[in-house]
Design a protein around this motif. Structure first.
Motif, PDB file in Angstrom:
ATOM      1  N   SER A  84      12.388  -7.564 -12.378  1.00 12.57           N
ATOM      2  CA  SER A  84      12.775  -8.367 -13.551  1.00 12.57           C
ATOM      3  C   SER A  84      12.854  -7.537 -14.820  1.00 12.57           C
ATOM      4  N   GLU A  85      12.225  -6.344 -14.817  1.00 13.41           N
ATOM      5  CA  GLU A  85      12.317  -5.482 -15.999  1.00 13.41           C
ATOM      6  C   GLU A  85      13.683  -4.814 -16.090  1.00 13.41           C
ATOM      7  N   MET A  86      14.503  -4.960 -15.025  1.00 13.05           N
ATOM      8  CA  MET A  86      15.870  -4.420 -15.033  1.00 13.05           C
ATOM      9  C   MET A  86      16.830  -5.607 -15.164  1.00 13.05           C
ATOM     10  N   PRO A  87      17.308  -5.914 -16.363  1.00 15.42           N
ATOM     11  CA  PRO A  87      18.112  -7.126 -16.579  1.00 15.42           C
ATOM     12  C   PRO A  87      19.484  -7.113 -15.919  1.00 15.42           C
ATOM     13  N   LEU A  88      19.970  -5.927 -15.550  1.00 17.31           N
ATOM     14  CA  LEU A  88      21.257  -5.838 -14.849  1.00 17.31           C
ATOM     15  C   LEU A  88      21.073  -4.965 -13.607  1.00 17.31           C
ATOM     16  N   LEU A  89      21.172  -5.598 -12.451  1.00 17.38           N
ATOM     17  CA  LEU A  89      21.023  -4.869 -11.196  1.00 17.38           C
ATOM     18  C   LEU A  89      22.385  -4.609 -10.573  1.00 17.38           C
ATOM     19  N   MET A  90      22.590  -3.369 -10.127  1.00 18.63           N
ATOM     20  CA  MET A  90      23.780  -2.992  -9.371  1.00 18.63           C
ATOM     21  C   MET A  90      23.312  -2.089  -8.239  1.00 18.63           C
ATOM     22  N   SER A  91      24.098  -1.995  -7.192  1.00 15.85           N
ATOM     23  CA  SER A  91      23.686  -1.179  -6.061  1.00 15.85           C
ATOM     24  C   SER A  91      23.437   0.271  -6.465  1.00 15.85           C
ATOM     25  N   GLY A  92      24.119   0.722  -7.515  1.00 18.43           N
ATOM     26  CA  GLY A  92      23.989   2.118  -7.936  1.00 18.43           C
ATOM     27  C   GLY A  92      22.798   2.413  -8.805  1.00 18.43           C
ATOM     28  N   ASN A  93      22.118   1.383  -9.335  1.00 24.14           N
ATOM     29  CA  ASN A  93      20.987   1.661 -10.224  1.00 24.14           C
ATOM     30  C   ASN A  93      19.652   1.186  -9.659  1.00 24.14           C
ATOM     31  N   LEU A  94      19.602   0.945  -8.332  1.00 22.38           N
ATOM     32  CA  LEU A  94      18.364   0.497  -7.709  1.00 22.38           C
ATOM     33  C   LEU A  94      17.393   1.659  -7.555  1.00 22.38           C
ATOM     34  N   PRO A  95      16.115   1.438  -7.814  1.00 20.39           N
ATOM     35  CA  PRO A  95      15.130   2.509  -7.589  1.00 20.39           C
ATOM     36  C   PRO A  95      14.912   2.732  -6.094  1.00 20.39           C
ATOM     37  N   GLU A  96      14.272   3.817  -5.766  1.00 24.90           N
ATOM     38  CA  GLU A  96      13.945   4.107  -4.373  1.00 24.90           C
ATOM     39  C   GLU A  96      12.957   3.056  -3.873  1.00 24.90           C
ATOM     40  N   PRO A  97      13.266   2.394  -2.758  1.00 22.84           N
ATOM     41  CA  PRO A  97      12.352   1.337  -2.272  1.00 22.84           C
ATOM     42  C   PRO A  97      10.995   1.927  -1.898  1.00 22.84           C
ATOM     43  N   PRO A  98       9.917   1.473  -2.523  1.00 19.56           N
ATOM     44  CA  PRO A  98       8.589   1.971  -2.145  1.00 19.56           C
ATOM     45  C   PRO A  98       8.141   1.307  -0.851  1.00 19.56           C
ATOM     46  N   SER A  99       7.143   1.855  -0.255  1.00 18.67           N
ATOM     47  CA  SER A  99       6.564   1.241   0.946  1.00 18.67           C
ATOM     48  C   SER A  99       5.082   1.037   0.720  1.00 18.67           C
ATOM     49  N   LEU A 100       4.534   0.007   1.333  1.00 26.63           N
ATOM     50  CA  LEU A 100       3.109  -0.257   1.201  1.00 26.63           C
ATOM     51  C   LEU A 100       2.312   0.887   1.817  1.00 26.63           C
ATOM     52  N   LYS A 101       1.270   1.334   1.097  1.00 27.24           N
ATOM     53  CA  LYS A 101       0.406   2.371   1.656  1.00 27.24           C
ATOM     54  C   LYS A 101      -0.238   1.857   2.939  1.00 27.24           C
ATOM     55  N   GLU A 102      -0.656   0.616   2.889  1.00 30.14           N
ATOM     56  CA  GLU A 102      -1.196  -0.044   4.078  1.00 30.14           C
ATOM     57  C   GLU A 102      -1.139  -1.546   3.850  1.00 30.14           C
ATOM     58  N   PRO A 103      -1.029  -2.340   4.915  1.00 26.52           N
ATOM     59  CA  PRO A 103      -0.957  -3.791   4.741  1.00 26.52           C
ATOM     60  C   PRO A 103      -2.288  -4.357   4.249  1.00 26.52           C
ATOM     61  N   PHE A 104      -2.223  -5.547   3.715  1.00 33.79           N
ATOM     62  CA  PHE A 104      -3.428  -6.235   3.254  1.00 33.79           C
ATOM     63  C   PHE A 104      -4.264  -6.639   4.463  1.00 33.79           C
ATOM     64  N   HIS A 105      -5.516  -6.194   4.494  1.00 34.44           N
ATOM     65  CA  HIS A 105      -6.409  -6.493   5.622  1.00 34.44           C
ATOM     66  C   HIS A 105      -7.219  -7.745   5.292  1.00 34.44           C
ATOM     67  N   LEU A 106      -6.774  -8.871   5.811  1.00 35.63           N
ATOM     68  CA  LEU A 106      -7.443 -10.139   5.521  1.00 35.63           C
ATOM     69  C   LEU A 106      -8.871 -10.144   6.051  1.00 35.63           C
ATOM     70  N   ASP A 107      -9.109  -9.522   7.221  1.00 38.91           N
ATOM     71  CA  ASP A 107     -10.457  -9.503   7.791  1.00 38.91           C
ATOM     72  C   ASP A 107     -11.434  -8.773   6.874  1.00 38.91           C
ATOM     73  N   LEU A 108     -10.994  -7.647   6.322  1.00 39.03           N
ATOM     74  CA  LEU A 108     -11.836  -6.894   5.394  1.00 39.03           C
ATOM     75  C   LEU A 108     -12.124  -7.712   4.140  1.00 39.03           C
ATOM     76  N   PHE A 109     -11.072  -8.334   3.604  1.00 33.57           N
ATOM     77  CA  PHE A 109     -11.227  -9.159   2.411  1.00 33.57           C
ATOM     78  C   PHE A 109     -12.186 -10.320   2.686  1.00 33.57           C
ATOM     79  N   THR A 110     -12.022 -10.971   3.831  1.00 35.42           N
ATOM     80  CA  THR A 110     -12.874 -12.103   4.198  1.00 35.42           C
ATOM     81  C   THR A 110     -14.334 -11.679   4.312  1.00 35.42           C
ATOM     82  N   LYS A 111     -14.576 -10.528   4.923  1.00 32.14           N
ATOM     83  CA  LYS A 111     -15.958 -10.047   5.095  1.00 32.14           C
ATOM     84  C   LYS A 111     -16.605  -9.798   3.741  1.00 32.14           C
ATOM     85  N   GLU A 112     -15.870  -9.205   2.817  1.00 32.88           N
ATOM     86  CA  GLU A 112     -16.445  -8.919   1.504  1.00 32.88           C
ATOM     87  C   GLU A 112     -16.756 -10.204   0.744  1.00 32.88           C
TER      88      GLU A 112
END
Length: 512
Positions: free
Chosen positions: A280-308
């Motif tokens: 949303s910080e980019m008010p005009l999106l075009m295929s040529g001005n898209l940033p490099e798609p990042p990837s999640l370092k690791e998925p959200f671990h619900l079991d870990l969150f639940t234990k804490e």
């Protein structure tokens, strides 16, 4: 009316009685409809779509295997031309309605399901079907360009020839401009048709512009210009953003055939519009001005969150959640529907986890549908993050044990309450409610301190009081059982013998 002219309906509900009831509510053919098929869940419905080719689906929300929410999402992705009516038993129907407002024509509460409401919903859905809008045509016998655009976006084939293209669209290059966001002054459709088109014409005098609105939160502008003028289009959009900073634009690459519009929308523009949710910080999106798609370092671990959470490591748990949320919000290729579902699921799990502890979160539990609705309505990922942060801050207010469980609380207060109310139909749940804490926690708390259960101890209090009455007074045993809180005389006798080793009558004879 011939069968092939009737609007085809698919009914989806896991209750056969509901399906048969719907079928017998109205005279389908007389009203211009035909029931093309029935299914008991969303998965069956998807298989039937390829066979019966429905134009309208009537579906329940809660079903096994695949529910109505998932069915709606899949149908709108694969068959955007199919209209959907939701049936709901939920009392929180405002939340249900908001959850589907961008993909569903209408919803009907099952308690209010009757012929009139059903027919109104069907007619509303049918009015949106391009194939049934033959009466809405120009004087030359062709539907308006805006309607043809809607048809192409919905996946319909349209009749078109080269002469019509050159007459209406004299230039070689086409572009789609997606417009989303909100204005404080007027609705989005008016902004597009009047102000944005006006700004484009100031910068590109030789251009053709037509707009359509797939839903109230988005408009699509078809631009037909000479390719050399595309920079002026971008200039016009940039100028407009100064006037309306809350509006967002997505511009496709060039395409050369008007009839390609449907594919360009599906393969290009819809993706850019989804990306806009995150970028949303980019008010005009075009295929040529898209940033490099990042990837999640690791998925959200619900079991870990639940234990804490269970271990009361709240700072660590919420810190981990915020870190994952920040990473997730950068992955702009994620489906916004899935993104919102993640936040709703996390909020739901936090409330459930805290409900099973000593913390009194009943107000949070009551407010959860308000949070779900707010998340469902956000226009950007940043808004969803803000709602989560606000929710976490609200949760922290509830993370002190209930006042009665502070150090000054002791078992004496609880025992005194039981002594005062033993003659009433006292239960663990009612006692927990009085002291404002969770019944399961009270049960564990009581057992830990008294080394026996709540009911066992309550029975002892009642039997001791009954023993006093049996010795001192000449009251009938049946009345004594009621006086000490037992509505069932035989159960009273059974408990009395278990505690005292004698029946009430034996105890009375021995002690008088």
């Amino acid at each position: 009316m011939k069968a092939e002219e009737l609007c085809r309906i698919l009914i989806v509900d896991d209750e056969q009685l509901i399906r048969k009831g719907i079928i017998h509510y109205i005279d389908w053919e007389q009203e211009g409809f035909i029931v093309a098929g029935e299914a008991s869940n969303g998965q069956e419905a998807l298989e039937l779509i390829e066979i019966v080719h429905p134009q309208i689906i009537i579906t329940d929300i809660v079903m096994p295997i695949m529910d109505g929410e998932e069915l709606t999402r899949v149908v709108k992705e694969r068959y955007p031309h199919i209209e959907i009516i939701i049936l709901s038993s939920f009392s929180e129907y405002d939340y249900v309605r908001s959850s589907f407002q961008n993909g569903v024509v209408d919803y009907i509460l099952k308690p209010k399901l009757d012929a009139e409401n059903l027919l109104n919903g069907l007619k509303k859905a049918a009015s949106r079907l391009p194939a049934l809008k033959a009466s809405n045509q120009n004087s030359d016998g062709h539907p308006p360009i805006e309607q043809i655009m809607n048809n192409l976006i919905s996946g319909y084939e349209v009749t078109w020839n080269e002469h019509e293209t050159t007459t209406i669209f004299p230039f070689q290059s086409f572009y789609l401009l997606g417009v989303s966001g909100k204005s404080e002054t007027t609705d989005l459709q008016t902004i597009v048709k009047e102000r944005i088109v006006e700004k484009l014409r100031e910068n590109v005098k030789d251009g053709v512009y037509y707009s359509c609105s797939p839903n109230k939160n988005m408009s699509i502008l078809l631009i037909n210009i000479e390719k050399v003028n595309i920079e002026n289009v971008i200039k016009a959009v940039t100028q407009f953003l100064v006037l309306e900073p809350n509006i967002r634009f997505s511009l496709t690459d060039e395409f050369s055939d008007f009839l390609q519009m449907g594919n360009v929308y599906k393969d290009k523009l819809s993706k850019l519009l989804n990306y806009q949710f995150f970028l949303s910080e980019m008010p005009l999106l075009m295929s040529g001005n898209l940033p490099e798609p990042p990837s999640l370092k690791e998925p959200f671990h619900l079991d870990l969150f639940t234990k804490e959470i269970k271990d009361k490591q709240f700072d660590s748990a919420f810190g981990y959640l915020k870190e994952c949320s920040a990473q997730f919000s950068q992955c702009y290729t994620v489906d916004p529907f899935e993104y919102k579902a993640f936040y709703s699921k996390v909020i739901f799990n936090i409330i459930i986890l805290l409900s099973n502890t000593e913390y009194d979160v009943r107000e949070l539990d009551t407010a959860k549908y308000s949070y779900f609705k707010s998340i469902d309505e956000v226009a950007t990922a940043q808004e969803a993050v803000a709602i989560l942060d606000s929710f976490i801050e609200e949760v922290k207010k509830y993370l002190s044990p209930a006042p009665e469980l502070q150090d000054h609380f002791n078992m004496k207060k609880l025992i005194n309450f039981m002594m005062e109310h033993y003659a009433e139909p006292l239960t663990l749940t009612e006692t927990a409610k009085h002291f404002h804490f969770n019944p399961s926690y009270l049960s564990n708390y009581f057992s830990t301190h008294m080394h026996e259960g709540f009911i066992e101890y309550l029975n002892k209090i009642r039997i001791e009081e009954a023993s006093k009455l049996l010795i001192k007074d000449k009251i009938p045993i049946s009345e004594i059982s009621e006086m000490v809180g037992y509505s069932d005389h035989s159960y009273f006798c059974k408990v009395f013998k278990k505690v005292k080793g004698l029946s009430p009558s034996q105890f009375k004879r021995k002690n008088t």
